[in-house]
Enzyme design. Structure first.
Site, PDB file in Angstrom:
ATOM      1  N   MET A 239       0.852  -1.196   0.000  1.00  0.00           N
ATOM      2  CA  MET A 239       0.000   0.000   0.000  1.00  0.00           C
ATOM      3  C   MET A 239       0.881   1.237   0.000  1.00  0.00           C
ATOM      4  O   MET A 239       1.635   1.477   0.945  1.00  0.00           O
ATOM      5  CB  MET A 239      -0.939  -0.016   1.207  1.00  0.00           C
ATOM      6  CG  MET A 239      -1.987  -1.116   1.152  1.00  0.00           C
ATOM      7  SD  MET A 239      -3.053  -1.204   2.612  1.00  0.00           S
ATOM      8  CE  MET A 239      -1.972  -2.081   3.771  1.00  0.00           C
ATOM      9  N   LEU A 240       0.787   2.014  -1.072  1.00  0.00           N
ATOM     10  CA  LEU A 240       1.634   3.180  -1.258  1.00  0.00           C
ATOM     11  C   LEU A 240       1.429   4.187  -0.126  1.00  0.00           C
ATOM     12  O   LEU A 240       0.294   4.485   0.247  1.00  0.00           O
ATOM     13  CB  LEU A 240       1.323   3.836  -2.606  1.00  0.00           C
ATOM     14  CG  LEU A 240       2.409   4.688  -3.234  1.00  0.00           C
ATOM     15  CD1 LEU A 240       3.696   3.890  -3.439  1.00  0.00           C
ATOM     16  CD2 LEU A 240       1.925   5.252  -4.569  1.00  0.00           C
TER      17      LEU A 240
ATOM     18  N   CYS B 244      -1.898  -1.850 -10.348  1.00  0.00           N
ATOM     19  CA  CYS B 244      -2.193  -0.475  -9.960  1.00  0.00           C
ATOM     20  C   CYS B 244      -2.711   0.319 -11.164  1.00  0.00           C
ATOM     21  O   CYS B 244      -2.081   0.321 -12.219  1.00  0.00           O
ATOM     22  CB  CYS B 244      -0.944   0.196  -9.393  1.00  0.00           C
ATOM     23  SG  CYS B 244      -1.240   1.891  -8.835  1.00  0.00           S
TER      24      CYS B 244
ATOM     25  N   GLY C 214      -5.562  -5.820   2.790  1.00  0.00           N
ATOM     26  CA  GLY C 214      -4.904  -4.521   2.770  1.00  0.00           C
ATOM     27  C   GLY C 214      -5.475  -3.532   3.756  1.00  0.00           C
ATOM     28  O   GLY C 214      -5.106  -3.498   4.927  1.00  0.00           O
TER      29      GLY C 214
END
Length: 328
Positions: free
Chosen positions: A11-12, A92, A225
């Site tokens: 997760m950015l 993504c 996530g």
């Protein structure tokens, strides 16, 4: 060989090394992924984008890119750095990622993904895996997905993590792409039936370990996530719920005490408490005082010369309302 029964999604801006250390304190077996790191950052960036804590293993580097030579060079660097696996981002949907020709748009170029996999596997002794969607834009038939897996697996990829939503490359933001396209778990289950020798993990909309175990009646592993990020203490139950190992479940106080020491070490090396504490805001969710815990950290953890004591002070707000939590 890593067991991928449960992993935490890359997760950015979230799953940095401090976040991952926090998760590892609670679960020894869950597989952790880095944020996506681009080949350009690794090869030309000024910072050490691959830094991690040794305690984080098993640890996977998620790599963003599509140039075969650059991907291969980064794979070799990741192996030298001690990563357990490398995962190629083919899921993504953001504009920035598309402009760099990686992420979900690569689903339309399975031969290119296969070339990357083959070259990376040949150059290293650690596995290369792929995380994708079930489709993109109008390329969303099961036959398209099936052909994508057939092409990439023939190049040597043995583990696929499938986010069970398609991605719209235009018209939806990355956030909308996590919610609006409908989930299709059955399509991922069908992949496992059609590719029984591949390791198939499922991602998207999974919020409980009970649901994870139900999915694993059909596939090999589950990736979670946002639910873990928002409610991280659920990970304290992961090893027992997923692997049934019967290990000690750390209390919130035990977790907190370990993280106090970690923050003190980070601050002593020139960091700030907030770099770590920001990932811990959800530690007390579900308890009386959780809002006060979050507020205290948000207001007090970002100053200079603030150490791990800020965690203890925030937790005191919760202990006042939950005195039984004071037992280790």
């Amino acid at each position: 060989m890593i067991s991928h029964k449960l992993s935490i999604a890359p997760m950015l801006d979230w799953t940095d090394r401090h976040c991952r250390y926090f998760y590892r304190v609670m679960s020894k077996r869950t597989v952790l992924y880095t944020e996506m790191v681009t080949t350009g950052a690794i090869l030309y960036g000024k910072g050490n984008y691959l830094a991690y804590n040794e305690q984080e293993h098993p640890l996977v580097l998620q790599l963003g890119g599509s140039d075969v030579n650059a991907m291969t060079e980064c794979a070799k660097i990741a192996e030298q750095q001690g990563y357990d696996e490398i995962n190629i981002n083919v899921g993504c949907p953001s504009d920035r990622v598309q402009n760099g020709k990686f992420g979900a748009c690569l689903m339309a170029e399975p031969e290119l993904v296969a070339d990357c996999v083959a070259s990376m596997q040949n150059a290293t002794n650690i596995p290369t895996t792929v995380k994708s969607r079930i489709g993109i834009d109008d390329l969303d038939s099961y036959e398209f997905l099936q052909q994508f897996l057939a092409t990439v697996s023939a190049a040597g990829c043995k583990h696929f993590i499938i986010h069970a939503r398609k991605a719209w490359l235009s018209g939806l933001s990355p956030k909308q792409n996590r919610d609006i396209p409908p989930l299709d778990y059955q399509r991922v289950y069908q992949l496992k039936q059609d590719f029984p020798k591949l390791d198939i993990s499922i991602n998207g909309g999974i919020t409980t370990f009970a649901a994870a175990n139900e999915h694993m009646q059909h596939i090999d592993g589950v990736m979670i996530g946002r639910e873990v990020y928002q409610n991280p203490y659920m990970l304290a139950q992961a090893d027992n719920e997923i692997w049934q190992v019967g290990s000690h479940v750390k209390s919130r106080l035990e977790v907190l005490n370990e993280m106090v020491d970690y923050i003190d070490t980070h601050v002593a090396s020139g960091g700030r408490a907030w770099h770590v504490a920001r990932h811990m805001l959800g530690l007390c969710n579900g308890l009386a005082g959780a809002k006060q815990f979050r507020r205290y950290l948000s207001e007090n953890a970002n100053g200079q010369n603030i150490g791990g004591e800020v965690l203890q002070q925030a937790f005191d707000k919760v202990l006042q309302l939950n005195p039984d939590l004071n037992e280790v």
